[in-house]
Design an enzyme around this catalytic site. Structure first.
Site, PDB file in Angstrom:
ATOM      1  N   ASP A 133       7.751 102.085 171.240  1.00  0.00           N
ATOM      2  CA  ASP A 133       8.050 100.749 170.706  1.00  0.00           C
ATOM      3  C   ASP A 133       8.057  99.718 171.832  1.00  0.00           C
ATOM      4  O   ASP A 133       9.095  99.464 172.423  1.00  0.00           O
ATOM      5  CB  ASP A 133       9.406 100.786 170.009  1.00  0.00           C
ATOM      6  CG  ASP A 133       9.772  99.483 169.326  1.00  0.00           C
ATOM      7  OD1 ASP A 133       8.883  98.621 169.152  1.00  0.00           O
ATOM      8  OD2 ASP A 133      10.948  99.322 168.971  1.00  0.00           O
ATOM      9  N   GLU A 167       9.274  89.928 170.841  1.00  0.00           N
ATOM     10  CA  GLU A 167       9.335  90.393 169.457  1.00  0.00           C
ATOM     11  C   GLU A 167      10.709  90.956 169.152  1.00  0.00           C
ATOM     12  O   GLU A 167      11.257  90.767 168.055  1.00  0.00           O
ATOM     13  CB  GLU A 167       8.259  91.456 169.224  1.00  0.00           C
ATOM     14  CG  GLU A 167       8.097  91.902 167.767  1.00  0.00           C
ATOM     15  CD  GLU A 167       8.980  93.090 167.384  1.00  0.00           C
ATOM     16  OE1 GLU A 167       8.977  93.479 166.208  1.00  0.00           O
ATOM     17  OE2 GLU A 167       9.689  93.628 168.274  1.00  0.00           O
ATOM     18  N   GLU A 168      11.273  91.641 170.138  1.00  0.00           N
ATOM     19  CA  GLU A 168      12.561  92.299 169.925  1.00  0.00           C
ATOM     20  C   GLU A 168      13.706  91.303 169.740  1.00  0.00           C
ATOM     21  O   GLU A 168      14.791  91.679 169.305  1.00  0.00           O
ATOM     22  CB  GLU A 168      12.866  93.246 171.089  1.00  0.00           C
ATOM     23  CG  GLU A 168      11.867  94.387 171.257  1.00  0.00           C
ATOM     24  CD  GLU A 168      11.936  95.423 170.144  1.00  0.00           C
ATOM     25  OE1 GLU A 168      12.732  95.241 169.199  1.00  0.00           O
ATOM     26  OE2 GLU A 168      11.189  96.416 170.217  1.00  0.00           O
ATOM     27  N   ASP A 297      -3.606 109.425 168.587  1.00  0.00           N
ATOM     28  CA  ASP A 297      -5.059 109.543 168.569  1.00  0.00           C
ATOM     29  C   ASP A 297      -5.617 109.052 167.232  1.00  0.00           C
ATOM     30  O   ASP A 297      -6.554 108.240 167.181  1.00  0.00           O
ATOM     31  CB  ASP A 297      -5.450 110.996 168.812  1.00  0.00           C
ATOM     32  CG  ASP A 297      -6.938 111.179 169.077  1.00  0.00           C
ATOM     33  OD1 ASP A 297      -7.604 110.190 169.452  1.00  0.00           O
ATOM     34  OD2 ASP A 297      -7.434 112.306 168.924  1.00  0.00           O
TER      35      ASP A 297
END
Length: 436
Positions: A133, A167-168, A297
């Site tokens: 994150d 953003e946090e 992936d």
């Protein structure tokens, strides 16, 4: 993500492309665009995560807004994009008494009135390095942007990528970016794709259900992989896509879960355990060991698939007189050059300065190929010289200034495979002479 407040599989890509084409009714352009999406090497994405971890380690253990680790993260991503040929802009804003930064990168070309944008937040919380994150989304978007450059991709839409700050703290950076866009510029954004936490260690596969076309693009891709998806609800509206959605811009994206606990039904569906999707969410243990490689992936490849499919989805075939050769021509592995020929007749004078050269080569490793256009007098125009790395196929329309050439005569597409192990063929070659 801020929610604290209330290996290459060609057949899969083709299947997803055909599904998208069927949905929208533009089979040719969208199937070609999606089929050309390259594999995003997991090793490259993970290297970006290692670099972000190193930045955090060298800067007090985090990459949070207002801290030196965040600015170092911006500088790291910007340097990679500058070297790849992007036009980058660092946008400054102020939040909580500290300077914040957004990074915007524009890929040259494409319709400036139709802009497809992909983005992620680059900041972490102050308690850790923020590798899932949101290093995961940031690294996947970065590697997709670099894949665009490596492949020389020329989409019909203009491509833009963004990395958001703060953003946090409440989507501050992306809100600021959107607020600074004039109304006319907002109207040019055909879509914004958001990638926040896409490598959770106990992953789910969640798709935003905001814009139907974007949603279906991602669902089709995962259907092609045989991976079921669910609608994203845990962080609904609480990541940077909300800043765009709130002003009417179509949005979509991917997510693998945060602090919510995976249900027994989801364990049956995806594997893992009935624990939090990310047990290290907003914690000091969100480091490079807090990543599920399979999820990272798959989602990184899905990022590229969506960028290719949606940026080429409104391709309008060049208008004019078309000369085409649809006969297959096998390309020998590490062998001699082969050609496909079109015979141009009835065109007065010289060829145009904007001769459209349609190339459709099916090949398992485009990085082996040298592709040239050979004019009737033998002049050679290079189209692709072993570019595109591990991607497969070259499905692209090139523009060539052939104004010094007599139009009529035998024009050839010349293709040579310069290394061993891979195979392919010329599927189609056409020239379009614009209408007067």
């Amino acid at each position: 993500m801020n929610i604290s407040v209330p290996r290459r599989v060609t057949a899969v890509a083709a299947l997803a492309a055909l599904a998208l084409a069927g949905l929208t009714g533009t089979a040719g352009a969208e199937a070609q665009a999606a089929a050309a999406a390259p594999d995003i090497p997991l090793a490259n994405v993970k290297q970006h995560l290692t670099d972000l971890q190193s930045i955090a380690t060298a800067n007090g253990g985090n990459r949070a807004h207002g801290r030196t680790g965040y600015k170092a993260s911006i500088d790291f991503v910007k340097a990679k994009l500058d070297a790849a040929g992007y036009t980058t802009t660092v946008q400054q804003f102020t939040s909580s008494g500290a300077t914040g930064y957004n990074l915007i990168a524009d890929w040259p070309g494409g319709d400036p009135n139709q802009v497809l944008m992909a983005g992620s937040h680059l900041d972490s919380v102050s308690s850790g390095a923020g590798i899932n994150d949101n290093g995961s989304g940031s690294a996947a978007v970065l590697e997709t942007a670099l894949a665009v450059a490596r492949s020389g991709y020329q989409p019909s839409k203009h491509l833009r990528f963004g990395w958001w700050g703060a953003e946090e703290l409440g989507l501050v950076g992306s809100k600021y970016y959107v607020s600074q866009l004039p109304t006319a510029e907002r109207a040019k954004l055909s879509g914004y794709l958001n990638f926040d936490m896409i490598g959770s260690p106990n992953p789910g596969y969640f798709v935003y259900d905001d814009d139907p076309t974007i949603e279906q693009t991602f669902k089709n891709y995962f259907t092609g992989l045989g991976v079921p998806t669910e609608i994203e609800t845990e962080g609904d509206g609480r990541s940077d896509h909300a800043s765009f959605k709130n002003v009417g811009i179509p949005v979509g994206g991917l997510f693998t879960g945060a602090s919510r606990v995976k249900t027994s039904a989801q364990v049956s569906k995806w594997g893992g355990t009935a624990t939090a999707f990310d047990r290290c969410y907003h914690s000091s243990c969100d480091n490079t060991s807090n990543i599920n490689d399979t999820a990272l992936d798959r989602n990184s490849d899905a990022v590229a698939h969506a960028v290719w499919a949606l940026s080429g989805s409104t391709t309008t075939p060049p208008t004019g007189t078309v000369f085409e050769n649809a006969a297959d021509v096998s390309v020998p592995d590490n062998g001699a050059a082969v050609t496909s020929t079109v015979n141009v007749t009835g065109i007065t004078g010289n060829a145009p300065a904007n001769l459209a050269v349609g190339v459709d080569i099916i090949h398992t490793y485009r990085g082996d190929l040298i592709v040239d256009l050979v004019a009737p007098d033998g002049s050679v125009y290079s189209l692709s010289n072993r570019s595109g790395g591990s991607a497969d196929n070259i499905v692209q329309t090139f523009t060539v200034n052939a104004s010094s050439e007599v139009a009529n005569g035998a024009w050839k597409l010349r293709v040579q495979d310069k290394a061993s192990v891979d195979t392919g063929y010329i599927n189609n070659f056409k020239l379009t002479f614009p209408s007067a």
